[in-house]
Motif scaffolding. Structure first.
Motif, PDB file in Angstrom:
ATOM      1  N   LEU A 213       0.827  -1.200   0.000  1.00  0.00           N
ATOM      2  CA  LEU A 213       0.000   0.000   0.000  1.00  0.00           C
ATOM      3  C   LEU A 213       0.866   1.256   0.000  1.00  0.00           C
ATOM      4  O   LEU A 213       0.587   2.219  -0.735  1.00  0.00           O
ATOM      5  N   ASN A 214       1.936   1.244   0.764  1.00  0.00           N
ATOM      6  CA  ASN A 214       2.850   2.392   0.803  1.00  0.00           C
ATOM      7  C   ASN A 214       3.558   2.580  -0.535  1.00  0.00           C
ATOM      8  O   ASN A 214       3.730   3.700  -1.008  1.00  0.00           O
ATOM      9  N   ARG A 215       3.969   1.472  -1.174  1.00  0.00           N
ATOM     10  CA  ARG A 215       4.637   1.579  -2.481  1.00  0.00           C
ATOM     11  C   ARG A 215       3.687   2.136  -3.537  1.00  0.00           C
ATOM     12  O   ARG A 215       4.076   3.006  -4.327  1.00  0.00           O
TER      13      ARG A 215
ATOM     14  N   TYR B 259       1.194   9.193  -5.560  1.00  0.00           N
ATOM     15  CA  TYR B 259       1.104  10.517  -4.946  1.00  0.00           C
ATOM     16  C   TYR B 259       2.445  11.070  -4.481  1.00  0.00           C
ATOM     17  O   TYR B 259       2.503  12.206  -4.013  1.00  0.00           O
ATOM     18  N   GLY B 260       3.513  10.278  -4.561  1.00  0.00           N
ATOM     19  CA  GLY B 260       4.815  10.747  -4.137  1.00  0.00           C
ATOM     20  C   GLY B 260       4.998  10.730  -2.632  1.00  0.00           C
ATOM     21  O   GLY B 260       5.959  11.291  -2.113  1.00  0.00           O
ATOM     22  N   GLU B 261       4.075  10.123  -1.908  1.00  0.00           N
ATOM     23  CA  GLU B 261       4.137  10.071  -0.454  1.00  0.00           C
ATOM     24  C   GLU B 261       3.530   8.737   0.001  1.00  0.00           C
ATOM     25  O   GLU B 261       2.591   8.246  -0.608  1.00  0.00           O
ATOM     26  N   SER B 262       4.072   8.178   1.054  1.00  0.00           N
ATOM     27  CA  SER B 262       3.573   6.886   1.517  1.00  0.00           C
ATOM     28  C   SER B 262       2.158   7.029   2.087  1.00  0.00           C
ATOM     29  O   SER B 262       1.749   8.115   2.520  1.00  0.00           O
ATOM     30  N   TYR B 263       1.454   5.910   2.107  1.00  0.00           N
ATOM     31  CA  TYR B 263       0.085   5.913   2.637  1.00  0.00           C
ATOM     32  C   TYR B 263       0.079   6.264   4.116  1.00  0.00           C
ATOM     33  O   TYR B 263      -0.816   6.977   4.582  1.00  0.00           O
ATOM     34  N   ASP B 264       1.073   5.794   4.840  1.00  0.00           N
ATOM     35  CA  ASP B 264       1.151   6.102   6.263  1.00  0.00           C
ATOM     36  C   ASP B 264       1.248   7.607   6.490  1.00  0.00           C
ATOM     37  O   ASP B 264       0.577   8.172   7.365  1.00  0.00           O
ATOM     38  N   ASP B 265       2.087   8.284   5.694  1.00  0.00           N
ATOM     39  CA  ASP B 265       2.236   9.734   5.827  1.00  0.00           C
ATOM     40  C   ASP B 265       0.972  10.473   5.409  1.00  0.00           C
ATOM     41  O   ASP B 265       0.571  11.443   6.053  1.00  0.00           O
ATOM     42  N   LEU B 266       0.341  10.025   4.320  1.00  0.00           N
ATOM     43  CA  LEU B 266      -0.908  10.645   3.878  1.00  0.00           C
ATOM     44  C   LEU B 266      -1.991  10.510   4.932  1.00  0.00           C
ATOM     45  O   LEU B 266      -2.733  11.457   5.209  1.00  0.00           O
ATOM     46  N   PHE B 267      -2.094   9.339   5.537  1.00  0.00           N
ATOM     47  CA  PHE B 267      -3.104   9.088   6.559  1.00  0.00           C
ATOM     48  C   PHE B 267      -2.865   9.971   7.775  1.00  0.00           C
ATOM     49  O   PHE B 267      -3.796  10.557   8.326  1.00  0.00           O
ATOM     50  N   GLU B 268      -1.603  10.074   8.173  1.00  0.00           N
ATOM     51  CA  GLU B 268      -1.286  10.892   9.343  1.00  0.00           C
ATOM     52  C   GLU B 268      -1.548  12.368   9.064  1.00  0.00           C
ATOM     53  O   GLU B 268      -2.058  13.084   9.927  1.00  0.00           O
ATOM     54  N   ARG B 269      -1.237  12.820   7.861  1.00  0.00           N
ATOM     55  CA  ARG B 269      -1.464  14.226   7.523  1.00  0.00           C
ATOM     56  C   ARG B 269      -2.963  14.525   7.429  1.00  0.00           C
ATOM     57  O   ARG B 269      -3.423  15.582   7.853  1.00  0.00           O
ATOM     58  N   ALA B 270      -3.751  13.573   6.911  1.00  0.00           N
ATOM     59  CA  ALA B 270      -5.179  13.808   6.730  1.00  0.00           C
ATOM     60  C   ALA B 270      -5.952  13.715   8.049  1.00  0.00           C
ATOM     61  O   ALA B 270      -6.857  14.504   8.296  1.00  0.00           O
ATOM     62  N   TYR B 271      -5.609  12.727   8.884  1.00  0.00           N
ATOM     63  CA  TYR B 271      -6.400  12.479  10.088  1.00  0.00           C
ATOM     64  C   TYR B 271      -5.670  12.805  11.386  1.00  0.00           C
ATOM     65  O   TYR B 271      -6.279  12.763  12.450  1.00  0.00           O
ATOM     66  N   GLY B 272      -4.378  13.072  11.325  1.00  0.00           N
ATOM     67  CA  GLY B 272      -3.632  13.401  12.521  1.00  0.00           C
ATOM     68  C   GLY B 272      -3.397  12.211  13.431  1.00  0.00           C
ATOM     69  O   GLY B 272      -3.129  12.385  14.615  1.00  0.00           O
TER      70      GLY B 272
END
Length: 130
Positions: free
Chosen positions: A99-101, A107-120
């Motif tokens: 999922l991260n790959r 999107y140029g960003e891992s799913y973990d980072d996107l999730f943290e940025r979106a939901y904190g």
């Protein structure tokens, strides 16, 4: 020559036809898991709108209710299965890596980072990998 006239067929209520058509479309679109929800709800609504006090409900309207309910139930089952499997999938390290790959490629960003940025919320704290 036979000059008997047949009486014209009784005019159907358009809501009964719409109810049956929407119920059938709700069944046909089960694989999408999203469309059966509004189609089934509208099919039930139109069947209720076609009902007139003092009369029995038309067979097409009852069939519309039945097909709409079956579409709604199957769609709810699909959602239930997906949401019940989600925590196990998110705890699997191979799935999270994949999922991260994919997310990095798209999107140029891992799913973990996107999730943290979106939901904190840190995804590793929510779903620790095994």
């Amino acid at each position: 020559m036979d000059y008997r006239q047949n009486s014209p067929a009784p005019r159907r209520n358009p809501f009964t036809v719409a109810s049956l058509v929407l119920g059938i479309c709700s069944l046909a679109s089960i694989c999408t898991a999203i469309l059966p929800l509004p189609l089934g709800a509208l099919g039930i609504l139109f069947a209720i709108l076609s009902y007139r006090k003092g009369r029995q409900m038309d067979t097409m309207a009852m069939a519309g209710i039945a097909t709409s309910c079956v579409g709604l139930v199957f769609s709810a089952l699909i959602y239930g299965v997906v949401f019940s499997m989600m925590p196990a999938m998110m705890r699997d390290p191979d799935y999270r890596d994949m999922l991260n790959r994919y997310s990095e490629n798209m999107y140029g960003e891992s799913y973990d980072d996107l999730f943290e940025r979106a939901y904190g919320i840190d995804l590793d704290e929510l779903f620790p990998t095994e």
